[in-house]
Design a protein around this motif. Structure first.
Motif, mmCIF file in Angstrom:
data_model
loop_
_atom_site.group_PDB
_atom_site.id
_atom_site.type_symbol
_atom_site.label_atom_id
_atom_site.label_comp_id
_atom_site.label_asym_id
_atom_site.label_seq_id
_atom_site.Cartn_x
_atom_site.Cartn_y
_atom_site.Cartn_z
ATOM 1 N N ARG A 190 0.777 -1.234 0.016
ATOM 2 C CA ARG A 190 0.032 0.121 0.095
ATOM 3 C C ARG A 190 0.849 1.068 0.019
ATOM 4 O O ARG A 190 0.656 2.142 -0.664
ATOM 5 N N ARG A 191 1.883 1.334 0.709
ATOM 6 C CA ARG A 191 2.790 2.493 0.949
ATOM 7 C C ARG A 191 3.573 2.637 -0.544
ATOM 8 O O ARG A 191 3.391 3.877 -0.852
ATOM 9 N N LEU A 192 4.189 1.461 -0.801
ATOM 10 C CA LEU A 192 4.778 1.430 -2.069
ATOM 11 C C LEU A 192 3.900 2.115 -3.315
ATOM 12 O O LEU A 192 4.174 2.977 -4.232
ATOM 13 N N ALA A 193 2.596 1.642 -3.367
ATOM 14 C CA ALA A 193 1.623 1.914 -4.363
ATOM 15 C C ALA A 193 1.366 3.625 -4.040
ATOM 16 O O ALA A 193 1.115 4.376 -5.059
ATOM 17 N N GLN A 194 1.300 3.964 -2.919
ATOM 18 C CA GLN A 194 1.115 5.448 -2.492
ATOM 19 C C GLN A 194 2.020 6.433 -3.308
ATOM 20 O O GLN A 194 1.735 7.353 -3.648
ATOM 21 N N GLU A 195 3.237 5.904 -3.160
ATOM 22 C CA GLU A 195 4.512 6.658 -3.634
ATOM 23 C C GLU A 195 4.277 6.859 -5.262
ATOM 24 O O GLU A 195 4.495 7.812 -5.804
ATOM 25 N N ASP A 196 4.064 5.505 -5.871
ATOM 26 C CA ASP A 196 4.042 5.545 -7.335
ATOM 27 C C ASP A 196 2.805 6.684 -7.691
ATOM 28 O O ASP A 196 2.900 7.437 -8.515
ATOM 29 N N VAL A 197 1.566 6.408 -6.966
ATOM 30 C CA VAL A 197 0.360 7.131 -7.140
ATOM 31 C C VAL A 197 0.714 8.692 -7.207
ATOM 32 O O VAL A 197 0.309 9.515 -7.929
ATOM 33 N N SER A 198 1.564 9.106 -5.879
ATOM 34 C CA SER A 198 1.808 10.402 -5.603
ATOM 35 C C SER A 198 2.538 11.079 -6.759
ATOM 36 O O SER A 198 2.443 12.391 -7.179
ATOM 37 N N SER A 199 3.600 10.114 -7.192
ATOM 38 C CA SER A 199 4.641 10.723 -8.171
ATOM 39 C C SER A 199 3.978 10.930 -9.404
ATOM 40 O O SER A 199 4.310 11.753 -10.218
#
Lengths: 203, 203
Positions: A190-199
């Protein structure tokens, strides 16, 4: 093997192994005298599971004990596996009072059309988690909750697909271990995906 | 308000409030004499957040302290918010040694084409979680890990959509609180969904 070898192979101290034996987490060895016993691979595997439940799973000794008890006495019917597993992990089913108060969880389950028993421990877990989020100042909009639920249904489809179909004991072990040990994997994803979406989101 | 009123309104004992003040979790009140101080709504809100982080979030006092420190000093650039939030929650970024060992996480991130910083704390979290699962006897097939990752990406899309865009402080609070307090909601939804999927699967 002697308890000293079980200790060396598992990396768990003899004192801690004796604690697991006293607490009933680890099944007794085969007594070879009044004060010594011998252990086998089943003990080594169990010790590794106990460490995983306590460390990575973050379970209390009491919760780990419920899990190992459930593993030692799997239910006869396959469809009871999840109830036993979730009950062991959550501390038990809803009390009638909690059940009638679990309105947000019930509304969501109804809206989604999910088949979930009225006393399922996960209903209580969801209700408590939503109440705690609200107490911390976070109200989850119904639209977001539905989107989260649909995503976690995809997770559950993978979970259930992987359950072995050969024996109830193997299936129960898979469900319990998979639930406890994959929770941290999912949260890290979830945290890794948050980084991707945020970027990819313009700031 | 006096500390006694803060205690009554928050449901947290005066002794515990004084502990939060000593540990730096709760900002000091406005001193009105050498031994008394006055508190406002910002203290009440912070106490509720601290309780949520410690109780529902299951954070240690040290981790909660990192979260409240981060909330008190938000980073100037919006795209640094997630790094600060995840760093506060995970205990810090990867060390260089951990970073080079994080092969399973790196392979997954590469295969998915996700944009994730090489030192992102979530990479270390994923690597540790996968290692712990393997230690507990659970190897996750690459196909399943990819399916889990895609599902958690849907979760992250909802997460990031909800971040307020007006101020960095509000955005950071949302990310930190949303991450900690929604983790238990997501895990409860996983269990509910498992029940639904299982009930539709012929036994």
């Amino acid at each position: 093997m002697r308890i000293s070898e079980l200790s060396a192979r598992s990396g768990v101290s003899v004192a801690t192994l004796k604690y697991y034996l006293r607490e009933g987490l680890l099944h007794a060895g085969l007594a070879t005298s009044a004060t010594t016993a011998t252990y086998d691979e089943s003990h080594l595997e169990r010790v590794r599971l106990i460490r995983a439940l306590l460390d990575s799973g973050g379970l209390s000794v009491a919760a780990a004990r419920r899990v190992t008890d459930a593993l030692d006495t799997p239910p006869p019917a396959r469809h009871d596996l999840l109830g036993v597993a979730h009950g062991a992990l959550s501390g038990g089913p809803l009390s009638p009072a909690e059940g009638s108060a679990a309105t947000a969880a019930a509304a969501l389950v109804d809206a989604l059309g999910w088949h979930v028993g009225i006393c399922a421990p996960a209903r209580a877990e969801l209700e408590r988690a939503l109440a705690a989020a609200a107490a911390g100042g976070l109200e989850v909009p119904a639209r977001d909750l539905t989107a989260y639920a649909r995503a976690m249904h995809k997770v559950a489809e993978v979970d259930v697909r992987g359950v072995p179909r050969d024996s109830a004991a193997a299936a129960l072990r898979h469900v319990v271990v998979g639930t406890v040990l994959l929770d941290p994997v999912l949260l890290a994803l979830r945290r890794l995906a948050q980084e991707d979406v945020s970027s990819r989101t313009p700031s």
